[in-house]
Design an enzyme around this catalytic site. Structure first.
Site, short mmCIF file in Angstrom:
data_model
loop_
_atom_site.label_atom_id
_atom_site.label_comp_id
_atom_site.label_asym_id
_atom_site.label_seq_id
_atom_site.Cartn_x
_atom_site.Cartn_y
_atom_site.Cartn_z
N CYS A 153 -8.19 -27.95 5.07
CA CYS A 153 -7.16 -27.34 5.83
C CYS A 153 -6.30 -28.24 6.68
O CYS A 153 -6.79 -29.06 7.28
CB CYS A 153 -7.05 -25.93 6.29
SG CYS A 153 -7.46 -25.80 8.10
N CYS A 155 -13.81 -28.61 5.81
CA CYS A 155 -12.71 -27.62 5.54
C CYS A 155 -11.45 -28.83 5.44
O CYS A 155 -11.16 -29.71 6.09
CB CYS A 155 -12.00 -26.87 6.90
SG CYS A 155 -10.57 -25.62 6.34
N ASP A 205 -8.27 -7.25 0.05
CA ASP A 205 -7.39 -7.81 0.90
C ASP A 205 -8.06 -7.30 2.49
O ASP A 205 -8.92 -6.27 2.43
CB ASP A 205 -5.94 -7.04 1.00
CG ASP A 205 -6.28 -5.48 1.54
OD1 ASP A 205 -6.76 -4.67 0.58
OD2 ASP A 205 -5.95 -5.30 2.69
N ASP A 239 -2.50 8.60 -1.65
CA ASP A 239 -3.61 9.14 -1.51
C ASP A 239 -4.13 9.45 -0.05
O ASP A 239 -3.48 9.04 0.72
CB ASP A 239 -4.75 8.14 -1.83
CG ASP A 239 -4.84 6.98 -0.97
OD1 ASP A 239 -3.86 6.38 -0.37
OD2 ASP A 239 -6.10 6.23 -0.80
N GLY A 288 -10.68 4.08 0.75
CA GLY A 288 -11.80 4.86 1.52
C GLY A 288 -13.10 4.05 1.90
O GLY A 288 -13.90 4.72 2.23
N HIS A 316 -6.09 -21.69 9.66
CA HIS A 316 -7.39 -22.21 9.31
C HIS A 316 -8.28 -20.97 8.73
O HIS A 316 -8.87 -21.16 7.81
CB HIS A 316 -8.19 -22.63 10.52
CG HIS A 316 -9.65 -22.76 10.06
ND1 HIS A 316 -10.22 -23.96 9.23
CD2 HIS A 316 -10.73 -21.88 10.45
CE1 HIS A 316 -11.45 -23.56 9.15
NE2 HIS A 316 -11.93 -22.45 9.80
N ASP A 320 0.97 -1.10 0.25
CA ASP A 320 -0.15 0.06 -0.05
C ASP A 320 0.97 1.06 -0.10
O ASP A 320 2.06 1.06 0.02
CB ASP A 320 -1.03 0.13 1.11
CG ASP A 320 -0.15 0.12 2.49
OD1 ASP A 320 1.19 0.10 2.59
OD2 ASP A 320 -1.05 -0.31 3.66
N SER A 321 0.16 2.37 0.16
CA SER A 321 1.08 3.49 -0.17
C SER A 321 1.56 4.16 1.02
O SER A 321 2.50 5.17 1.11
CB SER A 321 0.13 4.66 -0.93
OG SER A 321 -0.68 5.34 -0.01
N GLY A 322 1.09 3.65 2.31
CA GLY A 322 1.48 4.30 3.57
C GLY A 322 0.54 5.19 4.02
O GLY A 322 0.28 5.52 5.04
N GLY A 323 -0.59 5.79 3.27
CA GLY A 323 -1.42 6.79 3.27
C GLY A 323 -2.24 6.43 4.52
O GLY A 323 -2.55 7.06 5.19
N CYS A 333 -7.77 -28.37 10.30
CA CYS A 333 -8.93 -29.23 10.61
C CYS A 333 -8.60 -30.52 10.31
O CYS A 333 -9.44 -31.44 11.00
CB CYS A 333 -10.15 -28.83 9.50
SG CYS A 333 -10.86 -27.05 10.08
#
Lengths: 390, 390
Positions: free
Chosen positions: A321, A319, A281, A145, A231, A350, A91-94, A324
């Protein structure tokens, strides 16, 4: 720019595609685990590989402060530093500058802020954010941004949006002039020599549909290789998040990746994918895991609860995974109650498996034409979970 | 009793053997990782399997308090509860009762103590310790002993030793009458139905060689399937630890396993194995890992140190563990400095790999007749490490 989006199939607005990046081919719609400080908290990197995560996030703000982007550059970039050979997005850090700093000072030039670690003073401009991100060397960097706060009135949202657009221009100019300096672009003899990181623009505009449209259109004129909707998830109701995404997507080109930042619950990510979002994300699956909140095909459960103390079943009966497959709810409840560090490892593994599987279900449903049914199923489960918690 | 010790080779006093237990064949000399509260802190069980750990410890005191031995019994015993199919050893609870409780009250009958978790009052007798350990169902249980404090004068050490011997008798009588109730012994149709857990006696006697001899001889008369030397690593100098082990081993039968509890640094475990010890356990590699102290073939290092900030090498250049194969000192230093939970996972994995590899080197050296050279090498490294820290 070293990015291509190959769309294999559509289903309504949803698209099943492959996003080719320098370090990986990402099957989309994709959920991207968050690795804030060069680590998806508590998980060894090979677990992420076993879950078939193709792209993860790093946070520019955190990495800039510790261990420092110049150190990471000297270590060969973030991929090498953290031994993650697949794709990365920074990300931009913003967002962190705005969310972790009460005393920030925004000017046309950029933002002055204090480190949440030691109170030291720092300054981020669009150009500096680009330099930091180029040093980190992610496959995808984000324009600097201003994340408009919520609530913000129309005048404030417009002012903020205009600033973000000016910063987007400066971000893009600086990025294009310097992105060849990314560690793997610049490294002689690297398989990726000459390839470039990519910069995405970020749509802002608060909760005003027409401002979002304007933001999108003006960004698209700048011609980024991909676009994010920022935002959101800043405190607004969920229906509003959905509305803003719906109001923005039509103005983003269909042949480029579309990324909604910082969302969401399982039913949300299914819904936004159905609306045509390619990438998302969120810290939710990892952060919730560390607090004992588990996502399953039967809804959410809180592993702290006494009712699991002698439950020999897995977290989620369907599941696949490794958690599980091996451990019982009773054991995981004990680990959490005893504050064993293994609790965070297994719960995180998990929850991320569940999120990545959810996106696999979405991709399969787009191919099979069954996305509406999948969405109904996820919404019903979420409604049941919400009712259960009420 | 379901245990056999097959000695393959000797080298001086050292023995290379296989200890066959109901749940695993343990190659000895063996180091046993400590899994206090049903978890070797921060490590998923399959990591321990990949390191080829065949036996780990559980702490009776901790498991009795949380989640409770009866709960673990209902879950099928500790193996099933924590999904660890290989061998387990539980201590008697005595050491923790003595080390974690300032207000304990010892009587002929047993010990009254307060929980370190909530201050609640509890009573452990030899019989109760056996019942708790049988419910947990480890392959090896330990007699309930009084861990004599250091320093203790001769009169105190004798009094304590006599109490421990009377408790050993009571432990053995109660254990033999009830050990068929261990979850896997009692379970119909289990592959282990009818096999039994094993109870080891514990030699005490403070730092007095003749009392240690008397303790050993009187325990051997009771005929346990294995013997431990307890009451060491309680604050005495290292030379004294060695002296007491040397003074005790000749009085323990050579055809049964010999276990020194709670030791030690890498050169110590090599040395004690060379003296004829078959089994050792210690929290040192796991606890040190969580504090950033790393054991390597080149000595100890503290990963916190700034000098590793840009060190691209592995923790240990000759270590075959997954951490050394993938991550740099620079990255591990960052994880520790940033208090990332992954630091504990990776540091622990490496330190245990180092300890288990050390014992593999010992076993190989016994077979090759090169144990004296190995011991010289480990001692020199330890001296260098101690000099470096001074």
């Amino acid at each position: 720019m070293s990015l291509s989006l190959t769309i294999h199939q559509t289903s309504g607005s949803a698209r099943r595609a492959t996003l080719s990046l320098p370090h990986a081919a990402v099957e989309t719609p994709a959920f991207m685990p968050v690795g804030t400080a060069a680590s998806v908290k508590a998980l060894p990197q090979h677990f992420l590989e076993e879950l078939d995560a193709r792209i993860i996030l790093g946070n520019t703000y955190h990495l800039y402060l510790r261990p420092g982007h110049e150190l990471i550059r000297r270590m060969g970039g973030l991929h090498r530093f953290m031994s993650w050979p697949r794709a990365l997005l920074t990300d931009s850090g913003g967002f962190q500058v705005f969310s972790l700093n009460e005393l920030r000072k925004v000017s046309e030039e950029g933002v002055r802020f204090r480190s949440h670690l030691d109170g030291s003073s720092h300054f981020f401009s669009p150009e500096h954010s680009m330099d930091v991100q180029i040093a980190l060397g992610a496959d995808i960097a984000m324009a600097f941004d201003e994340c408009t706060e919520y609530p913000a009135d129309r005048a404030r949202a417009r002012e903020s949006l205009d600033l973000t657009l000016r910063w987007a221009r400066r971000s893009k100019d600086h990025f294009e002039a310097h992105c060849h300096l990314a560690p793997w672009s610049a490294r002689e003899g690297d398989a990726l020599t000459g390839q470039r990181p990519n910069l995405f623009g970020i749509v802002q505009g608060g909760m005003f549909a027409d401002l979002r449209r304007e933001s999108a259109e003006r960004l698209v004129e700048m011609d980024f290789p991909g676009y994010a909707i920022g935002g959101l998830s800043v405190g607004e109701p969920r229906a509003m998040t959905r509305e803003i995404i719906a109001a923005t997507l039509p103005y983003l080109p269909t042949d480029k990746p579309r990324y909604v930042m910082g969302v969401g619950y399982p039913d949300e990510i299914v819904e936004y994918a159905a609306m045509g979002v390619d990438m998302m994300d969120c810290v939710l699956p990892t952060r919730a895991a560390r607090h004992g909140l588990i996502f399953t095909s039967e809804g959410r459960l809180n592993i702290k609860s006494r009712r699991f103390a002698e439950d020999q079943g897995p977290l989620d009966p369907v599941c696949p995974c490794p958690v599980c497959g091996r451990y019982s709810r009773a054991y995981l409840r004990h680990l959490f109650a005893a504050q064993e560090p293994l609790a965070a490892v297994l719960n995180t593994l998990h929850n991320l498996a569940f999120y990545l599987d959810t996106m696999r279900l979405v991709r399969d449903a787009i191919e099979l034409g069954t996305l509406p049914e999948l969405l109904v199923r996820f919404r019903a489960r979420e409604n049941a979970a919400a009712a259960g918690e009420a």
